[in-house]
Design a protein around this motif. Structure first.
Motif: not given
Length: 109
Positions: A49, A73-74, A76-80, A82-83
């Motif tokens: 991360q 953001i990635s 906390f939201t577990l949205n790839n 954003f990463w």
């Protein structure tokens, strides 16, 4: 009726079967192994991360802040998505794409 188990039957039991009243060493071993595996995967996750932040180190302040916010953001939201956006922004120097000109650098018309 006799409830005790004959010695021949006890000799054929697998190693993980614990006699009554003794400590279950296999359960303790598996529990410790499970905790170590979970801690290892957590450390690996947070190391991966942090890749965009490490890539953006030394860049301009705005770029580092943008990469850091996208990384959080990635996380906390577990949205790839954003990463991946943070990786792309960290890989490309933004000051070359969007040059910031000061008022003193603008040509006189």
């Amino acid at each position: 009726m006799d409830a005790s188990i004959p010695d021949e039957a006890l000799a054929r039991l697998p190693f993980w079967v614990t006699p009554p009243g003794e400590t279950d060493g296999f359960l303790i071993t598996v529990g410790i192994l499970l905790v170590l595996i979970l801690l290892g995967f957590g450390a690996l996750y947070f190391t991966i991360q942090a890749i965009p932040d490490r890539m953006a180190a030394g860049a301009h302040k705005v770029q580092m802040q943008l990469v850091g916010v996208l990384g959080l953001i990635s996380l906390f939201t577990l949205n790839n998505a954003f990463w991946i956006a943070a990786i792309l922004i960290a890989a490309v120097p933004l000051h070359e794409i969007f040059p910031l000109q000061r008022e003193s650098e603008t040509p006189d018309a």
